[in-house]
Write an enzyme that holds these catalytic residues in place. Structure first.
Site, short mmCIF file in Angstrom:
data_model
loop_
_atom_site.label_atom_id
_atom_site.label_comp_id
_atom_site.label_asym_id
_atom_site.label_seq_id
_atom_site.Cartn_x
_atom_site.Cartn_y
_atom_site.Cartn_z
N CYS A 176 15.84 24.20 21.30
CA CYS A 176 15.35 25.22 22.24
C CYS A 176 16.40 26.31 22.42
O CYS A 176 16.09 27.42 22.82
CB CYS A 176 14.97 24.59 23.57
SG CYS A 176 16.36 24.31 24.68
N ARG A 208 37.47 1.81 35.56
CA ARG A 208 36.34 2.53 36.16
C ARG A 208 35.06 2.14 35.45
O ARG A 208 35.07 1.83 34.26
CB ARG A 208 36.55 4.06 36.11
CG ARG A 208 36.08 4.74 34.85
CD ARG A 208 36.60 6.15 34.76
NE ARG A 208 35.94 7.08 35.65
CZ ARG A 208 34.90 7.83 35.30
NH1 ARG A 208 34.37 7.73 34.10
NH2 ARG A 208 34.38 8.69 36.15
N GLU A 212 6.74 13.61 19.08
CA GLU A 212 6.90 12.58 20.11
C GLU A 212 7.37 11.22 19.60
O GLU A 212 8.08 10.50 20.29
CB GLU A 212 5.54 12.33 20.78
CG GLU A 212 4.99 13.52 21.52
CD GLU A 212 3.55 13.26 21.90
OE1 GLU A 212 2.68 13.35 21.03
OE2 GLU A 212 3.33 12.94 23.07
N SER A 245 2.38 16.42 19.83
CA SER A 245 2.91 16.57 18.47
C SER A 245 1.99 17.40 17.58
O SER A 245 2.13 17.38 16.35
CB SER A 245 3.11 15.20 17.79
OG SER A 245 3.80 14.33 18.61
N LEU A 266 41.48 25.05 51.24
CA LEU A 266 42.33 25.62 50.20
C LEU A 266 41.53 25.51 48.92
O LEU A 266 41.30 24.41 48.43
CB LEU A 266 43.62 24.83 50.07
CG LEU A 266 44.58 24.85 51.23
CD1 LEU A 266 45.88 24.18 50.85
CD2 LEU A 266 44.88 26.29 51.67
N LEU A 267 41.12 26.64 48.41
CA LEU A 267 40.24 26.62 47.26
C LEU A 267 41.05 26.78 45.98
O LEU A 267 41.70 27.79 45.79
CB LEU A 267 39.25 27.79 47.38
CG LEU A 267 37.90 27.54 46.77
CD1 LEU A 267 37.14 26.52 47.60
CD2 LEU A 267 37.12 28.82 46.69
C1 LIG Z 1 30.68 18.07 37.49
C2 LIG Z 1 31.82 17.37 38.16
C3 LIG Z 1 32.25 16.16 37.66
C4 LIG Z 1 33.30 15.50 38.28
N1 LIG Z 1 33.68 14.29 37.80
C5 LIG Z 1 34.68 13.61 38.40
C6 LIG Z 1 35.10 12.34 37.95
O1 LIG Z 1 34.57 11.83 36.98
N2 LIG Z 1 36.10 11.72 38.63
C7 LIG Z 1 36.71 12.29 39.69
O2 LIG Z 1 37.63 11.73 40.23
N3 LIG Z 1 36.35 13.48 40.15
C8 LIG Z 1 35.34 14.15 39.53
N4 LIG Z 1 34.95 15.36 40.01
C9 LIG Z 1 35.60 15.85 41.22
C10 LIG Z 1 36.75 16.75 40.90
O3 LIG Z 1 37.76 16.10 40.23
C11 LIG Z 1 37.27 17.31 42.20
O4 LIG Z 1 36.23 18.06 42.76
C12 LIG Z 1 38.44 18.19 41.98
O5 LIG Z 1 39.55 17.49 41.54
C13 LIG Z 1 38.80 18.94 43.24
O6 LIG Z 1 39.75 19.89 42.92
P1 LIG Z 1 39.48 21.43 43.16
O7 LIG Z 1 40.72 22.14 42.85
O8 LIG Z 1 38.31 21.88 42.41
O9 LIG Z 1 39.17 21.40 44.69
P2 LIG Z 1 38.51 22.51 45.62
O10 LIG Z 1 37.03 22.39 45.57
O11 LIG Z 1 39.06 23.82 45.31
O12 LIG Z 1 39.04 21.99 47.01
C14 LIG Z 1 38.69 20.73 47.44
C15 LIG Z 1 39.23 20.35 48.80
O13 LIG Z 1 40.56 19.96 48.67
C16 LIG Z 1 41.39 20.64 49.59
N5 LIG Z 1 42.62 20.97 48.93
C17 LIG Z 1 42.78 21.44 47.68
N6 LIG Z 1 44.08 21.60 47.41
C18 LIG Z 1 44.75 21.25 48.53
C19 LIG Z 1 46.13 21.22 48.88
N7 LIG Z 1 47.04 21.57 48.02
N8 LIG Z 1 46.45 20.81 50.11
C20 LIG Z 1 45.52 20.43 51.00
N9 LIG Z 1 44.21 20.45 50.72
C21 LIG Z 1 43.83 20.84 49.50
C22 LIG Z 1 40.62 21.87 49.96
O14 LIG Z 1 40.94 22.29 51.23
C23 LIG Z 1 39.19 21.45 49.84
O15 LIG Z 1 38.75 20.90 51.04
C24 LIG Z 1 33.91 16.05 39.41
C25 LIG Z 1 33.49 17.27 39.92
C26 LIG Z 1 32.45 17.94 39.31
C27 LIG Z 1 31.97 19.23 39.85
S1 FES Z 2 18.86 22.80 22.11
FE1 FES Z 2 20.15 21.81 23.47
S2 FES Z 2 18.98 21.77 25.27
FE2 FES Z 2 17.61 22.54 23.85
#
Ligand SMILES: Cc1cc2nc3c(=O)[nH]c(=O)nc-3n(C[C@H](O)[C@H](O)[C@H](O)COP(=O)(O)OP(=O)(O)OC[C@H]3O[C@@H](n4cnc5c(N)ncnc54)[C@H](O)[C@@H]3O)c2cc1C
Ligand code: FES
Ligand code: FES
Length: 1340
Positions: free
Chosen positions: A119, A431, A1272, A1091, A266-267
């Protein structure tokens, strides 16, 4: 600190594809994805989920690090990247990689030419992941390649062709290892399997590929380098409509900001905050982005370990730890190794590239894969707030058992200290997740033990678990009690008992059963026990015996390897003209455009002046009276234009295709959660969604609320008619058989998960009630019919257009019609164009999927394995409206015999009416469920009489010209050929012996193997449903415009139709163009389903071309040496019409349900698949080792496309039968509403070895060029994996003396595998009082 004074608009400067972007009004809430698509009109980057889970939105981000003078390229999910985070960065999208207008990049070219797109909706994301890897490693290893794709989902291809393209870039060659005749797959030469037939394994030719030339890539913008090096760093402020973004540059400033705004997150990566804001309605007026602060990015190597800044990305952490592993002696790196173990499978690469270490620790208190191991390893957190710095052990955060004490809101995590391990210390991490990669864990663990020097006496022990409860938890008491104990069996028994007592699990909120988590908790500890015991032996073999040989394999986790594959098909005859494309593996006509992002889908269409966006408001109750709808707050929202309800539908709101209606807007009552009640139209998608969330609906709950099949049976709630088929004398046969078994199997539903969500754009044309409807559907005619009926206008005013669909699989039929009607009603009311693009969550909630199914059976058979009688009842959960549920039930009856002759048979099918979203068509249409029931009782029969399942299959298989249970004749010759060939190609018996050997030598790992035959009847039951039409125009320059009623949804129908027209008109494919499917060119076209697309439209195209050729023949005869263009010119001058329609009346199919007989099908496809798997009995995890498929699909028109369909369907089947699990709350709310909760197969799930052979010399007199419709059938073959798993489980149970019969349901998930491999640990659960807590989800 105040925001005043700093409020002046900041310019956001970044680059996109080499172009400088200065954004004066950067909104912190805006993600890069919408910015690219809506603002920059770069629509190659796709929306698939919005939450980082699918990879469709992958882009490459490049940044310059002045200190290191290094450019860093990394892949990221644009859906989670706030544009404000891109200051000074360069973004490369698929458009920047290459295009048909400039140069198609080798990645794009190879992906297309290796048939890696169907697709095409996932393709730009795939391109970007591969491209980014190649930017960093122009000659990657296959492990790097596989890792790069772990975060990209494809629902169509089954990944094999994508990986074929990838392999062409890899350093080492990945050989199929089939050394027959000393040749292998990479030779890309004709395969020697079949000596009599000329067969080929060549689906593409590497000779055509351009070389990868890294010097040709876009350079990093020098201006950004200068900015990074010279520009004084200053705090950045961006003010959006609702949110302010502050990016400080100094540590002190950061502390001040955090003191002033303690609630502001803290983003860093936004991978935690982003999904919370999008999906859980959390809102932050201020965010602080600390990524530029050096203290938070530090990497320091000290005597006792590593200190890493909290803003370091997880990828960076992975790289640092990998390097440290090489640098330090093994004794010191056990913690590093354990953390790395978790990092390898944590998220996908896109997530790890942006997610931060600190973010993972702070935000993911329960499901963090890092916290348990970091806490167990005594990692320290360096925290700071204004005027205060302190260091605490990470484990302190979890000390209170709820995980929210210790770190105050003003505090910042500055860095994390990861210590070296010490002599006598052992550290491990574990895990188990619903999918091995890119999936949050069900449960994980970190464990560490330190022994008194030179002994096995425990000096210190630390055990942490994640995923079990709402935070990471420590088995503190257990650890304390065990100090001083020897590392032996007594200690193990006590540890298990203690740990189970200590870790009290409440009912979990995400549906995993408590028992499974508990089993994992003890199984992980046991695994740790084994690991450490074995290590002690290495340390001192005289004192410590280690573990038995047969226990050792469980110490190795399953790893994803680059699969090896082979595809075998019959070559075209040498006599066939080289110009004739039929039978050749032609690339998908849109392949290159898929890969460059130029292929246009509905949401890629440019916006129309004044266009409005629509967001739906859905019911939150399963069955209730609507008491009130309060839209006042919603109407006050910014940009809101109007709200549309049932009152606004000018004509039909309820469509009666049977006794019960299909409904556009709920009028007085709701009948499921997710039913559309009203819709908001606004000037932007965000505004519409924000307002939709403010609509308040008052309900009065109605009784009964019926969710499950059992409840429907109890309330006698069914859609009519119920169906029954009977042949022979069942009751009498049961009296004469040697044995009878009875049983039941529950088969869960399946979400289509087409990567393009339901999409429609309705454009009123301003006069005569005309409307253009651009829609992602498999059935434009029904969209036209429903839209016209809802508006009360004739169908001739509604023009429905479909260019291509980003996957459908049966899910874009009636449901698309209802959604198009919603948009059309809104467009009619507002006189504006209206765009409706469902979010992934809404799509999954609203549109239903494959029917959950219960099959109850009673089977009578002789001691020699002959089955004499079957009495079966099938119940399917139809949901709240009829859709095609009765038809699905009928098909399940008609196809239930699969490959077997059952002389006495009675079966019933009931479509249950429940208060779930209405279920609908899905690839296979009832067959995958009823045939699984059949294969289940086949294995039941085998178990009972002690013969192998394959013997029972052979004994009962159709053997000669016979009749089905509804008296249709069939010749099963090719069924038997497929079976025999599959037996031979898979080397079934020798591999079965090898599997037996393996199982004798391994206790906690077991292998299983199974071979399953398939008969797949082709047909739609009545003639009118398979009629088709085509329209072919020849223009005076000789070019041809072709159209027909079929829809391109990835199955390559347009490619095949152009192949047909090319053969018929005897002109090259390049002269023929396909523009779109439209109700204006081909009226009343039947749905592209069952199909049948190529079969029926191919006949129509052929007919139209033959009509044209007939008209041209006198001219050709007169000037036989002339060219096509000469003839066309002449024809025009002779006033010969150069436009023709073609028609196919459809197949003569019928079924008399009163008599229970008929000819509902035109022909049969056959196939067989053999799969081998390996399970880990301690966790329930499994690995698909090898699958061999042999398929009879007649003479393939395009082997690349057809093999792609077989493999794609097969992998979807693996999903259905082993992974994909829909979970509903007891109130009927679908809990699994995105790729984070619902796992479709990813790259890690496909077999390590995959072979697909098309049966040679198969003819089909009924379809175009002797082909067979293949869309299918392959899905059902996925059940060979289910039965291979069953085989492995059976072996476990036999070895452990467990009772012979056991029931397995579908999907056969890790949880079920673990529970079926009963052992001392599962026994502990049975004896554990707290184990029987109330389930939080309902099995429907
Ligand atoms: C699709 C997907 C798959 C994922 N799979 C896994 C997985 O398999 N295993 C797993 O463990 N995790 C998984 N995660 C989670 C991911 O690891 C965490 O969301 C990530 O590590 C958070 O880090 P960030 O920098 O993006 O946080 P942000 O979203 O930027 O911040 C998260 C929070 O942490 C706080 N924070 C960040 N830094 C600090 C700091 N220095 N001091 C104080 N507070 C702080 C912020 O205030 C906020 O509240 C997954 C996430 C997604 C979206
Ligand atoms: S080709 Fe990958 S989702 Fe359709
Ligand atoms: S749309 Fe971004 S990952 Fe799915």
């Amino acid at each position: 600190m105040s925001l005043q004074g700093a409020a002046g608009p900041e310019e956001l400067i970044f680059y996109v594809n080499g172009r400088k972007i200065i954004e004066k009004n950067a909104d912190p809430e805006q993600m890069l994805l919408s910015y690219l698509r809506k603002r920059l009109r770069l629509t190659g980057t796709k929306y698939g989920c919005g939450g980082g889970g699918c990879g469709a939105c992958t882009v490459m981000i490049s940044t310059y690090e002045p200190a290191l003078k290094k450019i860093r390229h990394y892949s990221a999910n644009a859906c989670l990247l706030p544009i404000c985070s891109l200051y000074g960065a360069a973004v490369t999208t698929v458009e920047g990689v290459g295009s048909t207008k400039t140069r198609v990049h080798p990645v794009q070219e190879r992906l297309a030419k290796c048939h890696g797109s169907q697709c095409g909706f996932c393709t730009p994301g795939m391109v970007m992941s591969i491209y980014t890897l190649l930017r960093n490693h122009p000659e990657p290893t296959s492990e790097q390649m596989i890792a790069a794709l772990a975060g990209n989902l494809c629902r169509c291809t089954g990944y094999r062709p994508i990986l074929d393209a990838c392999k062409t870039f890899c350093k080492e060659s990945i050989c199929c290892q089939r050394k027959t005749n000393e040749k292998c797959c990479l030779d890309q030469e004709d395969d020697p399997f079949d000596k009599e037939e000329k067969v080929s394994t060549r689906l593409f030719s590497t000779d055509e590929f351009q070389p990868l030339d890294p010097t040709q890539e876009l350079i990093f913008p020098p201006e950004l380098m200068r900015m990074a090096e010279n520009e004084p760093k200053r705090t950045l402020f961006f003010h959006g409509e609702r949110m302010t973004w502050i990016s400080p540059v100094s540590f002190d400033e950061l502390l001040d900001l955090k003191a002033a705004y303690p609630k502001a997150p803290l983003l860093v990566g936004n991978t935690s905050v982003g999904p919370e804001m999008k999906f859980r309605g959390v809102f932050h007026p201020i965010v602080i982005a600390p990524a530029r602060i050096p203290d938070l990015n530090m990497v320091k190597c000290t005597d006792d370990g590593l200190t890493l800044g909290a803003a370091c990305s997880l990828s960076l952490v992975k790289d640092i730890l990998t390097n440290a592993m090489a640098e330090f002696p093994e004794e010191k790196t056990k913690v590093f190794s354990a953390v790395l173990q978790q990092l390898r499978t944590l998220g996908g690469e896109q997530i790890r590239n942006i997610a931060s270490l600190g973010g993972n620790i702070i935000s993911r208190k329960s499901t963090s894969d890092l916290n348990p191991i970091l806490a167990a390893s005594n990692c320290m957190l360096n925290l700071a707030s204004r005027g205060r710095k302190r260091q605490i052990p990470l484990s302190d955060i979890f000390a209170d058992g709820v995980g929210n004490n210790t770190v105050t809101p003003e505090e910042i995590l500055v860095s994390v200290h990861i210590p070296h391990s010490r002599k006598g210390e052992y550290v491990s991490a574990f895990r188990q997740a619903p999918r091995r990669e890119n999936a949050l864990p069900v449960t994980n663990a970190g464990m560490r033990v330190l022994f008194e020097e030179g002994t096995d006496t425990i000096k210190d022990l630390s055990i942490f678990y994640g995923g079990a409860v709402s935070t990471t938890v420590c088995a503190k008491q257990t650890c304390r009690t065990l100090i001083g104990r020897h590392w032996n069996k007594q200690m193990l028994d006590e540890a298990c008992r203690l740990v189970l007592k200590e870790i009290a699990l409440p009912g979990s909120d995400n549906g995993e059963k408590v028992d499974y988590k508990k089993t994992l908790i003890v199984s992980f500890f046991y695994r740790f026990f084994l690991e450490v015991s074995q290590s002690l032996k290495t340390m001192d073999p005289c004192h410590y015996p280690g573990i038995p040989m047969e226990y050792r394999s469980v110490l190795q986790d399953f790893k994803t390897k680059m699969p090896q594959s082979i595809q075998i098909y019959q070559d075209t005859e040498l006599s066939q003209s080289p110009q004739d494309p039929v039978g050749r593996p032609i690339m998908h006509q849109s392949g290159i455009k898929h890969a460059t992002g130029e292929a246009v889908y509905v949401d890629d269409l440019p916006s129309v002046d004044g266009e409005l966006f629509l967001a739906v408001v859905t019911s939150s109750r399963a069955h209730a009276k609507i008491v009130s709808i309060d839209t006042s707050e919603a109407l006050k929202g910014p940009g809101v234009f109007d709200i549309v309800t049932a009152q606004d539908v000018p004509a039909t709101n309820e469509f009666y295709y049977s006794d019960d209606p299909e409904i556009i807007f709920a009028r007085n009552k709701v009948i499921c959660v997710g039913q559309i009640v009203c819709a908001v139209v606004a000037d932007s998608d965000d505004h519409a969604k924000q307002a939709a969330a403010k609509v308040k609906i008052g309900y009065e709950v109605l009784e009964p609320v019926i969710l499950t099949i059992e409840e429907a049976i109890q309330h006698n709630s069914f859609f009519e008619p119920k169906r029954k088929l009977e042949q022979g004398n069942v009751d009498q046969a049961f009296e004469t058989v040697d044995n009878i078994i009875e049983g039941e199997i529950h088969i869960g539903g399946q979400e289509h998960f087409y990567i393009e969500t339901q999409s429609v754009l309705v454009v009123p044309k301003g006069e005569d009630n005309e409307m253009d409807v651009y829609v992602s559907t498999q059935h434009p005619a029904i969209i036209q019919e429903m839209v016209a009926a809802s508006l009360g206008v004739p169908a001739n005013r509604i023009m429905c257009h479909v260019k291509r669909v980003g996957g459908a699989f049966g899910g874009k039929l009636l449901k698309a019609g209802l959604l198009a009607s919603v948009a059309a009603v809104a467009a009619n009311k507002t006189s504006r164009a209206v765009r409706l693009i469902l979010s992934r969550g809404d799509d999954m909630l609203i549109t239903g999927g494959r029917h959950p199914f219960i099959g109850k059976y009673k089977v009578g058979f002789m001691n020699d394995g002959r089955i004499r009688a079957v009495d079966a009842k099938y119940y399917i959960n139809g949901g709240c409206t009829p859709d095609e549920s009765v038809l699905v039930a009928e098909v399940s009856l008609l196809k239930m015999d699969n490959a077997y002759k059952i002389p006495n048979l009675r079966c019933w099918a009931y479509a249950c009416k429940t208060n779930l979203p209405s279920n609908t068509a899905f690839r296979g249409f009832g067959f995958p469920q009823s045939a699984l029931v059949t294969e289940t009782w086949i294995t039941g029969v085998a178990d009972k009489i002690g013969l192998s399942p394959e013997k029972i299959r052979e004994i009962n298989m159709y053997k000669e010209n016979e009749q089905t249970h509804f008296k249709q004749k069939l010749d099963p010759q090719n069924l038997i050929r497929c079976w025999n060939e599959c037996m031979e190609k898979s080397a079934y018996y020798s591999r079965k012996t090898a599997v037996n050997e393996f199982n004798i030598q391994n206790h906690w790992k077991k292998k299983g193997i199974a071979i399953v035959p398939m008969k797949f009847p082709f047909g739609l039951g009545t003639r009118y449903l398979s009629q088709a039409a085509a329209l072919v125009h020849i223009y005076t320059d000789g070019s041809v415009l072709l159209t027909h009623g079929g829809i391109e949804m990835g199955q390559g129908i347009h490619t095949k139709m152009i192949q047909v027209a090319s053969r018929e008109l005897n002109i090259p494919m390049s002269c023929i163009h396909f523009c779109e499917t439209s109700t204006t060119t081909v009226p009343n076209a039947c749905a592209s389903v069952g199909s049948a697309g190529t079969d029926v439209n191919g006949m129509a195209v052929k007919d139209a071309c033959q009509t044209l050729l007939k008209r041209l023949q006198p001219i050709i005869n007169k000037n036989p040496k002339g060219t096509w263009n000469d003839w066309i010119k002449e024809a025009f001058e002779q006033s010969v019409s150069l436009s023709a329609t073609g028609y196919f009346r459809g197949y003569n199919e019928n079924m008399d349900w009163e008599k229970g007989e008929g000819q509902p099908f035109t022909y049969f496809l056959y196939g067989a698949a053999c799969s081998e798997i390996e399970i880990n009995c301690l966790t329930g995890d499994h690995k698909n080792l090898r699958t061999d498929i042999v398929m009879d699909i007649g003479c393939s028109i395009n082997p690349a496309v057809d093999i792609g369909q077989i493999e794609g369907a097969f992998v979807q089947g693996i999903g259905l039968y082993t992974m994909e699990e829909l979970k509903y709350s007891p109130e009927g709310v679908l809990c699994t509403r995105g790729p984070d909760q619902y796992k479709i197969p990813a790259v890690c799930d496909i077999p390590e070895q995959l072979s697909v052979s098309l049966l040679s010399s198969s003819q089909n007199p009924y379809a175009i060029y002797a082909s067979k419709g293949i869309g299918e059938a392959g899905l059902f073959l996925g059940c060979s994996v289910f039965f291979a798993l069953r085989d492995a489980i059976t072996r476990v149970r036999n070895e452990r003396g467990l009772k012979k019969t056991f029931a397995l349901n579908s999907p056969l998930t890790a949880e079920q595998i673990r529970a079926s491999c009963a052992d001392d640990f599962t026994e502990m659960m049975a004896n554990n009082e707290s184990a029987s807590s109330t389930p939080q989800t309902t099995s429907v």
